[in-house]
Design a protein around this motif. Structure first.
Motif, PDB file in Angstrom:
ATOM      1  N   ALA A  82      -4.298   6.486 -13.631  1.00 12.10           N
ATOM      2  CA  ALA A  82      -3.199   6.323 -12.668  1.00 12.10           C
ATOM      3  C   ALA A  82      -3.700   5.624 -11.407  1.00 12.10           C
ATOM      4  O   ALA A  82      -3.003   4.779 -10.829  1.00 12.10           O
ATOM      5  N   GLY A  83      -4.920   5.954 -10.984  1.00 15.13           N
ATOM      6  CA  GLY A  83      -5.514   5.321  -9.799  1.00 15.13           C
ATOM      7  C   GLY A  83      -5.718   3.829  -9.996  1.00 15.13           C
ATOM      8  O   GLY A  83      -5.429   3.027  -9.088  1.00 15.13           O
ATOM      9  N   ILE A  84      -6.196   3.446 -11.185  1.00 17.67           N
ATOM     10  CA  ILE A  84      -6.400   2.019 -11.486  1.00 17.67           C
ATOM     11  C   ILE A  84      -5.048   1.281 -11.488  1.00 17.67           C
ATOM     12  O   ILE A  84      -4.913   0.201 -10.911  1.00 17.67           O
ATOM     13  N   THR A  85      -4.042   1.899 -12.122  1.00 17.27           N
ATOM     14  CA  THR A  85      -2.695   1.297 -12.162  1.00 17.27           C
ATOM     15  C   THR A  85      -2.153   1.109 -10.751  1.00 17.27           C
ATOM     16  O   THR A  85      -1.616   0.051 -10.398  1.00 17.27           O
ATOM     17  N   MET A  86      -2.314   2.162  -9.944  1.00 15.23           N
ATOM     18  CA  MET A  86      -1.851   2.107  -8.545  1.00 15.23           C
ATOM     19  C   MET A  86      -2.581   0.988  -7.799  1.00 15.23           C
ATOM     20  O   MET A  86      -1.974   0.242  -7.021  1.00 15.23           O
ATOM     21  N   GLY A  87      -3.877   0.866  -8.054  1.00 13.43           N
ATOM     22  CA  GLY A  87      -4.684  -0.177  -7.419  1.00 13.43           C
ATOM     23  C   GLY A  87      -4.181  -1.570  -7.745  1.00 13.43           C
ATOM     24  O   GLY A  87      -4.065  -2.426  -6.866  1.00 13.43           O
ATOM     25  N   VAL A  88      -3.850  -1.795  -9.009  1.00 12.55           N
ATOM     26  CA  VAL A  88      -3.340  -3.111  -9.455  1.00 12.55           C
ATOM     27  C   VAL A  88      -1.998  -3.408  -8.780  1.00 12.55           C
ATOM     28  O   VAL A  88      -1.764  -4.524  -8.287  1.00 12.55           O
ATOM     29  N   ILE A  89      -1.110  -2.407  -8.712  1.00  9.92           N
ATOM     30  CA  ILE A  89       0.202  -2.591  -8.065  1.00  9.92           C
ATOM     31  C   ILE A  89       0.023  -2.958  -6.582  1.00  9.92           C
ATOM     32  O   ILE A  89       0.655  -3.875  -6.070  1.00  9.92           O
ATOM     33  N   LEU A  90      -0.882  -2.229  -5.912  1.00  5.67           N
ATOM     34  CA  LEU A  90      -1.126  -2.483  -4.479  1.00  5.67           C
ATOM     35  C   LEU A  90      -1.696  -3.885  -4.251  1.00  5.67           C
ATOM     36  O   LEU A  90      -1.304  -4.573  -3.304  1.00  5.67           O
ATOM     37  N   LEU A  91      -2.620  -4.295  -5.128  1.00  3.05           N
ATOM     38  CA  LEU A  91      -3.178  -5.660  -5.021  1.00  3.05           C
ATOM     39  C   LEU A  91      -2.082  -6.707  -5.197  1.00  3.05           C
ATOM     40  O   LEU A  91      -2.026  -7.685  -4.457  1.00  3.05           O
ATOM     41  N   LEU A  92      -1.209  -6.497  -6.177  1.00  3.75           N
ATOM     42  CA  LEU A  92      -0.138  -7.459  -6.453  1.00  3.75           C
ATOM     43  C   LEU A  92       0.826  -7.598  -5.280  1.00  3.75           C
ATOM     44  O   LEU A  92       1.196  -8.705  -4.901  1.00  3.75           O
ATOM     45  N   ILE A  93       1.233  -6.449  -4.679  1.00  2.00           N
ATOM     46  CA  ILE A  93       2.198  -6.556  -3.563  1.00  2.00           C
ATOM     47  C   ILE A  93       1.542  -7.168  -2.329  1.00  2.00           C
ATOM     48  O   ILE A  93       2.206  -7.775  -1.501  1.00  2.00           O
ATOM     49  N   SER A  94       0.206  -7.036  -2.226  1.00  2.00           N
ATOM     50  CA  SER A  94      -0.507  -7.659  -1.107  1.00  2.00           C
ATOM     51  C   SER A  94      -0.650  -9.164  -1.318  1.00  2.00           C
ATOM     52  O   SER A  94      -0.297  -9.970  -0.448  1.00  2.00           O
ATOM     53  N   ILE A  95      -1.153  -9.548  -2.492  1.00  2.00           N
ATOM     54  CA  ILE A  95      -1.414 -10.967  -2.786  1.00  2.00           C
ATOM     55  C   ILE A  95      -0.122 -11.798  -2.762  1.00  2.00           C
ATOM     56  O   ILE A  95      -0.104 -12.914  -2.250  1.00  2.00           O
ATOM     57  N   THR A  96       0.978 -11.236  -3.301  1.00  2.00           N
ATOM     58  CA  THR A  96       2.247 -11.971  -3.362  1.00  2.00           C
ATOM     59  C   THR A  96       2.979 -11.988  -2.022  1.00  2.00           C
ATOM     60  O   THR A  96       3.972 -12.710  -1.849  1.00  2.00           O
ATOM     61  N   GLY A  97       2.503 -11.163  -1.067  1.00  2.00           N
ATOM     62  CA  GLY A  97       3.184 -11.077   0.229  1.00  2.00           C
ATOM     63  C   GLY A  97       4.408 -10.170   0.197  1.00  2.00           C
ATOM     64  O   GLY A  97       5.145 -10.048   1.181  1.00  2.00           O
ATOM     65  N   LEU A  98       4.622  -9.496  -0.945  1.00  2.00           N
ATOM     66  CA  LEU A  98       5.790  -8.611  -1.099  1.00  2.00           C
ATOM     67  C   LEU A  98       5.728  -7.437  -0.102  1.00  2.00           C
ATOM     68  O   LEU A  98       6.755  -6.987   0.401  1.00  2.00           O
ATOM     69  N   SER A  99       4.502  -6.980   0.186  1.00  2.00           N
ATOM     70  CA  SER A  99       4.356  -5.837   1.105  1.00  2.00           C
ATOM     71  C   SER A  99       4.880  -6.185   2.504  1.00  2.00           C
ATOM     72  O   SER A  99       5.491  -5.353   3.177  1.00  2.00           O
ATOM     73  N   VAL A 100       4.662  -7.436   2.933  1.00  2.00           N
ATOM     74  CA  VAL A 100       5.146  -7.878   4.259  1.00  2.00           C
ATOM     75  C   VAL A 100       6.667  -7.979   4.245  1.00  2.00           C
ATOM     76  O   VAL A 100       7.339  -7.523   5.174  1.00  2.00           O
ATOM     77  N   LYS A 101       7.212  -8.572   3.164  1.00  2.00           N
ATOM     78  CA  LYS A 101       8.673  -8.727   3.066  1.00  2.00           C
ATOM     79  C   LYS A 101       9.367  -7.367   3.041  1.00  2.00           C
ATOM     80  O   LYS A 101      10.355  -7.140   3.732  1.00  2.00           O
ATOM     81  N   LEU A 102       8.847  -6.438   2.226  1.00  2.00           N
ATOM     82  CA  LEU A 102       9.445  -5.102   2.130  1.00  2.00           C
ATOM     83  C   LEU A 102       9.317  -4.342   3.448  1.00  2.00           C
ATOM     84  O   LEU A 102      10.215  -3.606   3.852  1.00  2.00           O
ATOM     85  N   GLY A 103       8.174  -4.522   4.115  1.00  2.78           N
ATOM     86  CA  GLY A 103       7.919  -3.823   5.368  1.00  2.78           C
ATOM     87  C   GLY A 103       8.957  -4.121   6.438  1.00  2.78           C
ATOM     88  O   GLY A 103       9.243  -3.279   7.287  1.00  2.78           O
ATOM     89  N   ARG A 104       9.527  -5.325   6.387  1.00  3.41           N
ATOM     90  CA  ARG A 104      10.525  -5.727   7.388  1.00  3.41           C
ATOM     91  C   ARG A 104      11.830  -4.928   7.265  1.00  3.41           C
ATOM     92  O   ARG A 104      12.632  -4.889   8.187  1.00  3.41           O
ATOM     93  N   PHE A 105      12.047  -4.331   6.087  1.00  3.17           N
ATOM     94  CA  PHE A 105      13.273  -3.552   5.878  1.00  3.17           C
ATOM     95  C   PHE A 105      13.178  -2.134   6.442  1.00  3.17           C
ATOM     96  O   PHE A 105      14.122  -1.388   6.411  1.00  3.17           O
ATOM     97  N   PHE A 106      11.983  -1.763   6.914  1.00  5.27           N
ATOM     98  CA  PHE A 106      11.769  -0.403   7.396  1.00  5.27           C
ATOM     99  C   PHE A 106      12.101  -0.307   8.884  1.00  5.27           C
ATOM    100  O   PHE A 106      11.326  -0.768   9.716  1.00  5.27           O
ATOM    101  N   PRO A 107      13.220   0.297   9.267  1.00  2.94           N
ATOM    102  CA  PRO A 107      13.519   0.464  10.689  1.00  2.94           C
ATOM    103  C   PRO A 107      12.583   1.507  11.317  1.00  2.94           C
ATOM    104  O   PRO A 107      12.058   2.384  10.615  1.00  2.94           O
ATOM    105  N   VAL A 108      12.387   1.415  12.632  1.00  6.48           N
ATOM    106  CA  VAL A 108      11.508   2.345  13.353  1.00  6.48           C
ATOM    107  C   VAL A 108      11.966   3.791  13.139  1.00  6.48           C
ATOM    108  O   VAL A 108      11.153   4.705  12.986  1.00  6.48           O
ATOM    109  N   SER A 109      13.292   4.003  13.089  1.00  9.47           N
ATOM    110  CA  SER A 109      13.828   5.365  12.932  1.00  9.47           C
ATOM    111  C   SER A 109      13.328   6.016  11.638  1.00  9.47           C
ATOM    112  O   SER A 109      12.976   7.205  11.624  1.00  9.47           O
ATOM    113  N   VAL A 110      13.268   5.239  10.562  1.00 10.69           N
ATOM    114  CA  VAL A 110      12.816   5.783   9.275  1.00 10.69           C
ATOM    115  C   VAL A 110      11.307   6.043   9.304  1.00 10.69           C
ATOM    116  O   VAL A 110      10.830   7.058   8.789  1.00 10.69           O
ATOM    117  N   ILE A 111      10.559   5.128   9.942  1.00  3.36           N
ATOM    118  CA  ILE A 111       9.101   5.334  10.065  1.00  3.36           C
ATOM    119  C   ILE A 111       8.824   6.622  10.846  1.00  3.36           C
ATOM    120  O   ILE A 111       8.002   7.446  10.442  1.00  3.36           O
TER     121      ILE A 111
END
Length: 372
Positions: A82-111
């Motif tokens: 499960a850790g390896i799978t999680m690692g691959v998912i995290l690498l993919l969202i970082s390399i593709t820039g998806l993590s930055v795009k998704l992060g913009r949807f997070f309002p301060v109130s939810v954080i």
């Protein structure tokens, strides 16, 4: 002055052991983890992330994953997969820039809601630990309050760590020195699939909300410009690489986390030095005392760990202060926090918060459109 700074660095280094140690003990004792692999990888991850981010980044087992694994008694092979799978998912969202795009949807109130919910959960977990050793908890609490509010010159964790070490000496069972042998290996397809369904799916949203977005936000609050390398791209990249390496070597799935960042900072971690101190400590524990690591850590008083966890939980909950002047943001944050706390699942709180935020936004937009 330099001695004083070193003491603060040491205090900050051990700020997050209230989270790391109890989960590590359970994973070794109940799920069969190799203590040398677990502490070696955690130590290396601490040093590497401190070196890159230039601040002390926390290293914690993935909490939702660990909780499910411990409760269901899954073998370490499935958890590694499960850790390896999680690692691959995290690498993919970082390399593709998806993590930055998704992060913009997070309002301060939810954080802030996620931060408050996590703070409440840490306080609740601390109560269980303190309840086991009431007198030690009271003594540790008195020392902490004295050093934080009265004698502010002393780093708060130094006297508590000394107390913990003295009390734990009688409980340590002498055992063989040296590490437990490491076994490298790649997971089977069955373990990958089981790990993905049972462990990865419940963890994904929590990791994104708490370990990536809220960690970046917390780092900016605490460290300001010094947290320049703490980005929505770098954090998942760091965790992704660490989890793939850890899974192959036999260590536990790990993450950074906004609660741990607060813990290290509030206890004195002003730079990356505290990360090097705790990292080297964990590597020494892994290599020299791997065979008796469980005995050594289990002997550390639960009451002391409970007090540390309670203090971090309170500090983490206080991040909500900066939005209390906004009624709508406060309502969303409190809803997310309370739902996450009641269900013991921050993902539910996070999804509810996002739903309310964008629901209200759509409603306001529609009303304004009709007025025109």
């Amino acid at each position: 002055e330099s001695v004083k700074r070193i003491l603060w660095d040491i205090s900050g280094a051990f700020g997050d052991i209230g989270v790391l140690f109890p989960i590590a003990i359970a994973l070794i004792a109940k799920n069969g983890f190799n203590p040398t692999a677990l502490f070696l990888m955690a130590g290396l991850f601490y040093i590497a992330s401190a070196y890159y981010f230039k601040i002390t980044m926390p290293v914690q087992p993935l909490k939702a994953m660990a909780a499910i694994a411990i409760a269901s008694g899954l073998g370490y092979e499935v958890i590694n997969a499960a850790g390896i799978t999680m690692g691959v998912i995290l690498l993919l969202i970082s390399i593709t820039g998806l993590s930055v795009k998704l992060g913009r949807f997070f309002p301060v109130s939810v954080i802030r809601g996620i931060q408050l919910g996590l703070g409440m959960m840490l306080i609740k977990a601390s109560a269980r630990l303190m309840n086991d050793e009431v007198l030690i908890s009271l003594a540790s609490g008195a020392i902490l309050i004295t050093s934080v509010f009265i004698i502010k010159r002393i780093p708060p964790l130094i006297p508590i760590i000394i107390l913990g070490i003295i009390l734990s000496l009688k409980g340590i069972q002498p055992a063989a020195m040296g590490p437990v042998a490491l076994t490298l290996g790649l997971p089977s397809f069955n373990n990958l699939w089981t790990g993905f369904i049972i462990l990865v799916l419940p963890q994904i949203a929590l990791t994104f909300g708490n370990a990536i977005v809220a960690t970046e936000a917390t780092g900016k609050i605490l460290y300001g410009d010094r947290a320049g390398r703490l980005t929505l791209k770098a954090i998942p990249m760091s965790m992704g690489l660490a989890n793939i390496a850890s899974g192959i070597i036999g260590g536990a799935p790990m993450c950074h986390g906004c609660g741990g960042l607060t813990a290290h900072y509030k206890f004195g971690a002003a730079s990356e030095k505290s990360g090097y101190i705790i990292g080297i400590t964990l590597i020494v524990l892994a290599v020299l005392f791997g065979s008796s690591a469980l005995s050594i850590i289990s002997a550390f008083p639960k009451g002391v760990l409970g007090v540390l966890l309670c203090y971090v939980g309170i500090q983490h909950s206080l991040f909500i202060k900066d939005i209390l002047h906004e009624k709508q943001a406060t309502f969303i944050a409190l809803t997310a926090a309370v739902l996450g706390f009641i269900t013991n699942n921050l993902t539910i709180g996070f999804l509810a918060g996002i739903g309310i935020h964008y629901g209200l936004k759509t409603f306001t937009w529609t009303i304004n459109l009709l007025k025109e």
